[in-house]
Design a protein around this motif. Structure first.
Motif, mmCIF file in Angstrom:
data_model
loop_
_atom_site.group_PDB
_atom_site.id
_atom_site.type_symbol
_atom_site.label_atom_id
_atom_site.label_comp_id
_atom_site.label_asym_id
_atom_site.label_seq_id
_atom_site.Cartn_x
_atom_site.Cartn_y
_atom_site.Cartn_z
ATOM 1 N N ASN A 42 0.827 -1.217 0.000
ATOM 2 C CA ASN A 42 0.000 0.000 0.000
ATOM 3 C C ASN A 42 0.851 1.253 0.000
ATOM 4 O O ASN A 42 1.984 1.249 0.492
ATOM 5 C CB ASN A 42 -0.914 0.016 1.225
ATOM 6 N N CYS B 259 -11.041 -1.945 -8.234
ATOM 7 C CA CYS B 259 -10.018 -2.790 -7.633
ATOM 8 C C CYS B 259 -10.614 -3.497 -6.410
ATOM 9 O O CYS B 259 -11.280 -2.864 -5.589
ATOM 10 C CB CYS B 259 -8.827 -1.939 -7.218
ATOM 11 N N ARG C 51 -9.206 -4.391 -3.791
ATOM 12 C CA ARG C 51 -8.603 -3.884 -2.553
ATOM 13 C C ARG C 51 -8.954 -2.429 -2.301
ATOM 14 O O ARG C 51 -9.214 -2.018 -1.182
ATOM 15 C CB ARG C 51 -7.073 -4.032 -2.598
ATOM 16 N N CYS C 52 -8.951 -1.618 -3.366
ATOM 17 C CA CYS C 52 -9.116 -0.165 -3.213
ATOM 18 C C CYS C 52 -10.529 0.325 -3.499
ATOM 19 O O CYS C 52 -10.891 1.435 -3.104
ATOM 20 C CB CYS C 52 -8.143 0.574 -4.137
ATOM 21 N N GLN D 257 -11.754 4.244 -7.427
ATOM 22 C CA GLN D 257 -10.958 5.429 -7.111
ATOM 23 C C GLN D 257 -10.787 6.377 -8.290
ATOM 24 O O GLN D 257 -10.034 7.336 -8.210
ATOM 25 C CB GLN D 257 -9.570 5.026 -6.611
ATOM 26 N N SER E 53 -5.277 6.496 -0.100
ATOM 27 C CA SER E 53 -4.490 5.274 0.039
ATOM 28 C C SER E 53 -4.862 4.329 -1.083
ATOM 29 O O SER E 53 -6.047 4.151 -1.387
ATOM 30 C CB SER E 53 -4.755 4.617 1.396
ATOM 31 N N SER E 54 -3.856 3.746 -1.725
ATOM 32 C CA SER E 54 -4.086 2.823 -2.828
ATOM 33 C C SER E 54 -3.140 1.641 -2.725
ATOM 34 O O SER E 54 -2.097 1.722 -2.066
ATOM 35 C CB SER E 54 -3.850 3.514 -4.186
ATOM 36 N N CYS E 55 -3.497 0.563 -3.401
ATOM 37 C CA CYS E 55 -2.563 -0.549 -3.516
ATOM 38 C C CYS E 55 -1.538 -0.185 -4.594
ATOM 39 O O CYS E 55 -1.748 0.745 -5.389
ATOM 40 C CB CYS E 55 -3.287 -1.844 -3.872
ATOM 41 N N CYS F 75 -2.842 -0.220 -8.301
ATOM 42 C CA CYS F 75 -3.659 0.938 -8.702
ATOM 43 C C CYS F 75 -2.792 2.176 -8.890
ATOM 44 O O CYS F 75 -3.008 2.972 -9.800
ATOM 45 C CB CYS F 75 -4.739 1.203 -7.653
#
Length: 255
Positions: free
Chosen positions: A40, A75, A77-78, A81, A89-91, A94
């Motif tokens: 991250n 995504c 996870r994210c 966005q 905050s992003s992986c 991304c």
């Protein structure tokens, strides 16, 4: 491995607190962020693909030919966005958006700084310890970093502040961004060089232009500027704006 010609690194070289970036739109500009671990990172944006937006009607021209990711699935996870802005905050996937991974260099020598002619890749300034860097990034994730401005307060400015705690208190200059400084330096070289056109040949004109560009870049670097001061992130967020911070010492959290 980071070298003179390229700052490209592999993912297994990443460490928490690293300032990383990835080129966008065929190397037109780079997007910057702070890696915080576990795949991250925290970064500052106007929205996916709009990090060089001016906030004016010119954006319609700039982005008219830009690829859009609005049809891509969110995504896992994210989440979605594509329209996010501010500090987010992003992986890593991304953030990179299909691009390569590069590491911004700190504490470089003046010779290496000049050798890396493209701005936005290194600075003469020293980085603070990783725990201070991550503390600033996480604090700004919760409290914001002001309004995005491509010349005065952009993603590179955010990452450099997280790494150094330094802010520019002058109201007549660009921010900490090496990319913005390069644009100003290039403009200075273009404007100044023709003034000598009648007194020098092509070789002399080229040398003069390169010299003006290099000098303008290095004197604009946050590592040598005099109009900077160290500002604790808590004090920064408590102020009404980012342009004119008041002098202060670092808090105990960053000592």
């Amino acid at each position: 491995m980071v070298g003179v010609l390229s700052n490209k690194i592999s993912r297994d070289e990443l460490k928490p607190g690293d300032h990383i970036y990835s080129w966008r739109h065929s190397y037109l500009y780079a997007h910057h962020g702070i890696y915080v671990g576990n795949g991250n990172l925290i970064h500052f944006t106007r929205g996916h693909g709009q990090e060089i937006g001016t906030g004016t009607v010119l954006d319609r021209i700039i982005f008219s030919s830009s690829p859009s990711n609005s049809l891509d699935p969110p995504c896992p996870r994210c989440g979605e966005q594509s329209k996010s802005d501010g500090v987010i905050s992003s992986c890593l996937e991304c953030f990179l958006s299909g691009g390569d991974l590069y590491q911004f260099q700190y504490g470089v020598s003046p010779a290496l700084f000049i050798a890396k002619a493209r701005g936005g890749t290194c600075t003469l300034a020293q980085s603070d310890p990783p725990e201070h860097v991550i503390h600033r990034a996480e604090y700004l994730l919760k409290n914001g970093f002001g309004g995005y401005n491509v010349f005065r307060n952009n993603c590179e400015d955010f990452a450099i502040y997280c790494k150094t705690g330094l802010l520019i208190f002058s109201t007549v200059s660009v921010g900490r961004s090496g990319q913005a400084a390069s644009i100003v330096a290039a403009a200075s070289a273009i404007v100044s060089s023709p003034l000598r056109f009648l007194t020098t040949g092509f070789a002399g004109l080229t040398t003069l232009g390169c010299s003006i560009y290099c000098i303008s870049r290095i004197v604009s670097d946050i590592g040598v500027r005099r109009d900077v001061m160290k500002i604790p992130v808590e004090r920064l967020v408590a102020q009404p704006g980012l342009d004119e911070p008041e002098p202060a010492k670092e808090t105990s959290k960053e000592e």
